[in-house]
Design a protein around this motif. Sequence first.
Motif, PDB file in Angstrom:
ATOM      1  N   LYS A 189      -2.271  31.354  84.457  1.00  0.00           N
ATOM      2  CA  LYS A 189      -3.500  30.596  84.711  1.00  0.00           C
ATOM      3  C   LYS A 189      -4.652  31.513  85.095  1.00  0.00           C
ATOM      4  O   LYS A 189      -5.817  31.239  84.775  1.00  0.00           O
ATOM      5  N   GLU A 190      -4.348  32.597  85.807  1.00  0.00           N
ATOM      6  CA  GLU A 190      -5.381  33.525  86.236  1.00  0.00           C
ATOM      7  C   GLU A 190      -5.810  34.477  85.111  1.00  0.00           C
ATOM      8  O   GLU A 190      -6.949  34.930  85.089  1.00  0.00           O
ATOM      9  N   GLU A 191      -4.904  34.785  84.168  1.00  0.00           N
ATOM     10  CA  GLU A 191      -5.159  35.829  83.172  1.00  0.00           C
ATOM     11  C   GLU A 191      -5.614  35.301  81.812  1.00  0.00           C
ATOM     12  O   GLU A 191      -6.181  36.049  81.022  1.00  0.00           O
ATOM     13  N   PHE A 192      -5.347  34.025  81.528  1.00  0.00           N
ATOM     14  CA  PHE A 192      -5.702  33.475  80.215  1.00  0.00           C
ATOM     15  C   PHE A 192      -6.501  32.189  80.383  1.00  0.00           C
ATOM     16  O   PHE A 192      -6.213  31.379  81.274  1.00  0.00           O
ATOM     17  N   PRO A 193      -7.495  31.971  79.535  1.00  0.00           N
ATOM     18  CA  PRO A 193      -8.282  30.731  79.623  1.00  0.00           C
ATOM     19  C   PRO A 193      -7.480  29.525  79.141  1.00  0.00           C
ATOM     20  O   PRO A 193      -6.426  29.659  78.506  1.00  0.00           O
ATOM     21  N   ASP A 194      -7.990  28.358  79.428  1.00  0.00           N
ATOM     22  CA  ASP A 194      -7.377  27.129  78.901  1.00  0.00           C
ATOM     23  C   ASP A 194      -7.427  27.154  77.375  1.00  0.00           C
ATOM     24  O   ASP A 194      -8.340  27.729  76.772  1.00  0.00           O
ATOM     25  N   ASN A 195      -6.435  26.533  76.752  1.00  0.00           N
ATOM     26  CA  ASN A 195      -6.345  26.429  75.282  1.00  0.00           C
ATOM     27  C   ASN A 195      -6.203  27.778  74.596  1.00  0.00           C
ATOM     28  O   ASN A 195      -6.521  27.911  73.407  1.00  0.00           O
ATOM     29  N   ASP A 196      -5.732  28.774  75.317  1.00  0.00           N
ATOM     30  CA  ASP A 196      -5.432  30.060  74.702  1.00  0.00           C
ATOM     31  C   ASP A 196      -4.023  29.990  74.106  1.00  0.00           C
ATOM     32  O   ASP A 196      -3.080  29.573  74.793  1.00  0.00           O
ATOM     33  N   PRO A 197      -3.829  30.363  72.836  1.00  0.00           N
ATOM     34  CA  PRO A 197      -2.506  30.234  72.210  1.00  0.00           C
ATOM     35  C   PRO A 197      -1.437  31.109  72.853  1.00  0.00           C
ATOM     36  O   PRO A 197      -0.271  30.728  72.888  1.00  0.00           O
ATOM     37  N   VAL A 198      -1.830  32.285  73.375  1.00  0.00           N
ATOM     38  CA  VAL A 198      -0.854  33.135  74.064  1.00  0.00           C
ATOM     39  C   VAL A 198      -0.378  32.444  75.334  1.00  0.00           C
ATOM     40  O   VAL A 198       0.818  32.414  75.639  1.00  0.00           O
ATOM     41  N   ARG A 199      -1.321  31.886  76.072  1.00  0.00           N
ATOM     42  CA  ARG A 199      -0.963  31.140  77.288  1.00  0.00           C
ATOM     43  C   ARG A 199      -0.061  29.953  76.945  1.00  0.00           C
ATOM     44  O   ARG A 199       0.941  29.701  77.628  1.00  0.00           O
ATOM     45  N   ALA A 200      -0.414  29.217  75.889  1.00  0.00           N
ATOM     46  CA  ALA A 200       0.394  28.060  75.492  1.00  0.00           C
ATOM     47  C   ALA A 200       1.821  28.478  75.147  1.00  0.00           C
ATOM     48  O   ALA A 200       2.786  27.786  75.496  1.00  0.00           O
ATOM     49  N   ASN A 201       1.958  29.610  74.461  1.00  0.00           N
ATOM     50  CA  ASN A 201       3.293  30.079  74.097  1.00  0.00           C
ATOM     51  C   ASN A 201       4.115  30.421  75.330  1.00  0.00           C
ATOM     52  O   ASN A 201       5.292  30.053  75.438  1.00  0.00           O
ATOM     53  N   ILE A 202       3.500  31.113  76.294  1.00  0.00           N
ATOM     54  CA  ILE A 202       4.221  31.464  77.528  1.00  0.00           C
ATOM     55  C   ILE A 202       4.597  30.204  78.294  1.00  0.00           C
ATOM     56  O   ILE A 202       5.728  30.075  78.785  1.00  0.00           O
ATOM     57  N   GLU A 203       3.668  29.276  78.397  1.00  0.00           N
ATOM     58  CA  GLU A 203       3.948  28.039  79.130  1.00  0.00           C
ATOM     59  C   GLU A 203       5.028  27.216  78.439  1.00  0.00           C
ATOM     60  O   GLU A 203       5.804  26.508  79.102  1.00  0.00           O
ATOM     61  N   PHE A 204       5.106  27.312  77.117  1.00  0.00           N
ATOM     62  CA  PHE A 204       6.185  26.652  76.381  1.00  0.00           C
ATOM     63  C   PHE A 204       7.543  27.168  76.852  1.00  0.00           C
ATOM     64  O   PHE A 204       8.471  26.386  77.117  1.00  0.00           O
ATOM     65  N   PHE A 205       7.679  28.488  76.986  1.00  0.00           N
ATOM     66  CA  PHE A 205       8.960  29.058  77.413  1.00  0.00           C
ATOM     67  C   PHE A 205       9.217  28.863  78.911  1.00  0.00           C
ATOM     68  O   PHE A 205      10.374  28.777  79.332  1.00  0.00           O
ATOM     69  N   ILE A 206       8.164  28.789  79.702  1.00  0.00           N
ATOM     70  CA  ILE A 206       8.358  28.458  81.123  1.00  0.00           C
ATOM     71  C   ILE A 206       9.001  27.081  81.246  1.00  0.00           C
ATOM     72  O   ILE A 206       9.952  26.878  82.002  1.00  0.00           O
ATOM     73  N   GLY A 207       8.467  26.114  80.489  1.00  0.00           N
ATOM     74  CA  GLY A 207       9.042  24.769  80.520  1.00  0.00           C
ATOM     75  C   GLY A 207      10.416  24.703  79.895  1.00  0.00           C
ATOM     76  O   GLY A 207      11.313  24.006  80.393  1.00  0.00           O
ATOM     77  N   LEU A 208      10.608  25.446  78.803  1.00  0.00           N
ATOM     78  CA  LEU A 208      11.891  25.421  78.105  1.00  0.00           C
ATOM     79  C   LEU A 208      13.005  25.998  78.960  1.00  0.00           C
ATOM     80  O   LEU A 208      14.166  25.583  78.850  1.00  0.00           O
ATOM     81  N   ARG A 209      12.671  26.943  79.826  1.00  0.00           N
ATOM     82  CA  ARG A 209      13.676  27.608  80.664  1.00  0.00           C
ATOM     83  C   ARG A 209      14.496  26.607  81.475  1.00  0.00           C
ATOM     84  O   ARG A 209      15.688  26.810  81.705  1.00  0.00           O
ATOM     85  N   ASN A 210      13.877  25.525  81.883  1.00  0.00           N
ATOM     86  CA  ASN A 210      14.563  24.543  82.730  1.00  0.00           C
ATOM     87  C   ASN A 210      15.355  23.512  81.930  1.00  0.00           C
ATOM     88  O   ASN A 210      15.986  22.636  82.517  1.00  0.00           O
ATOM     89  N   HIS A 211      15.334  23.625  80.609  1.00  0.00           N
ATOM     90  CA  HIS A 211      16.002  22.624  79.778  1.00  0.00           C
ATOM     91  C   HIS A 211      17.170  23.161  78.965  1.00  0.00           C
ATOM     92  O   HIS A 211      17.912  22.381  78.369  1.00  0.00           O
ATOM     93  N   VAL A 212      17.338  24.465  78.922  1.00  0.00           N
ATOM     94  CA  VAL A 212      18.332  25.047  78.018  1.00  0.00           C
ATOM     95  C   VAL A 212      19.680  25.198  78.719  1.00  0.00           C
ATOM     96  O   VAL A 212      19.766  25.771  79.800  1.00  0.00           O
ATOM     97  N   GLU A 213      20.699  24.661  78.097  1.00  0.00           N
ATOM     98  CA  GLU A 213      22.078  24.885  78.533  1.00  0.00           C
ATOM     99  C   GLU A 213      22.759  25.798  77.518  1.00  0.00           C
ATOM    100  O   GLU A 213      22.498  25.724  76.320  1.00  0.00           O
ATOM    101  N   HIS A 214      23.646  26.657  78.008  1.00  0.00           N
ATOM    102  CA  HIS A 214      24.265  27.664  77.147  1.00  0.00           C
ATOM    103  C   HIS A 214      24.963  27.027  75.944  1.00  0.00           C
ATOM    104  O   HIS A 214      24.868  27.539  74.825  1.00  0.00           O
ATOM    105  N   ARG A 215      25.627  25.893  76.138  1.00  0.00           N
ATOM    106  CA  ARG A 215      26.414  25.315  75.040  1.00  0.00           C
ATOM    107  C   ARG A 215      25.537  24.748  73.933  1.00  0.00           C
ATOM    108  O   ARG A 215      26.007  24.487  72.829  1.00  0.00           O
TER     109      ARG A 215
END
Length: 354
Positions: A88-114
């Motif tokens: 949030k501090e390093e990238f502006p809103d609607n920045d595609p790099v920020r969106a990609n990182i935030e996608f994986f931040i959210g995905l981290r809490n949903h992935v199970e190994h199986r």
Amino acid sequence: MARPSAWQRTLDEARRQALVAVDFYNRPGDRRSFTDFIVHIHLAWQNLLHADRMRRAREIYYRERGNKHFVRNPDGSKKTWDLAKCVKEEFPDNDPVRANIEFFIGLRNHVEHRFQDSVLAVTAAETHACIINFEAELIRRFGVPYSLSNELKFPIFVQALGPEQYETQRKLRHSLPSDVSTFITQFQAGLSADLAADNRFAYRLLLIPMKGPKTDADMALTFIRQDDLTADELDGLLGQQGSVLIAEKYRDAVHPEGSLPKAVAAAVEASIPYHFSVNDFTRLRKRWEIGPTKTRSTSLLPRSDGYCIPVPAFSQFLYTPRMIDEIVAACGSADGFAEAVGHDPVPKSSAENS
């Protein structure tokens, strides 16, 4: 020798975590771990942004309300910003790099190994973008000497993704847990069309095997951005001999530019001064070793790549505009027609008068 600065040590850790993440992603079979990739790429990004802010003497620690005292961890150390705060501090809103990182931040809490293979199958484009973005930010912030390019090599494949593998991919996608599917769908739905299509959010790749003699200027793989090509250049690339692998994203429609044999014959006949039938086309394609090996076969003759597109769902084979163009070029003269088809041509005027 002077001890490296704190930011330098943090940057070294960022690079190490990125390499570990890629290693987990590229491992074959049971040794692969997409969950570990997500954990380590998360740490890589966090350390990269911390290192740059430390180098610039910018804040990286949480402070208590009023900004007078630092928030402390249970062991007494100062609590550093998490990745979400850094982004949030390093990238502006609607920045595609920020969106990609935030996608994986959210995905981290949903992935199970199986279920990781299912998640991997639907997030390949975003994963590729995440690594490319990390490399780009690494170079932009710290310079080319810190690039990972000398550490990473393109993975080796034993086969291309053909129609026979589509069913496996389909099953993987259908086995995706509902909460993961919901998260991905909702996240992508929240993006603007331009942001979702940006290569920095999801990087889709065309791989074109290179055939012919190798020169000193050739690399084993040449990467070309699709957006940098004109329509004619892209059509020329797709028409070269070799298999084309489109990473991620399948289209719902059958190849819109492909033609059935009857349409090919009609198009050729309209462009040359001779009669050209479906039988002529069949004789020619077999002489050129293009198309199915035999009726109702799913196998292709050796020179089919770039000229013939199998459509297994309809038991058909479509032929590309390049195929039509090359037939027209070959059959424009009487000698060329005879060599390509195997018999002398019949001028259209003679055919119409007979």
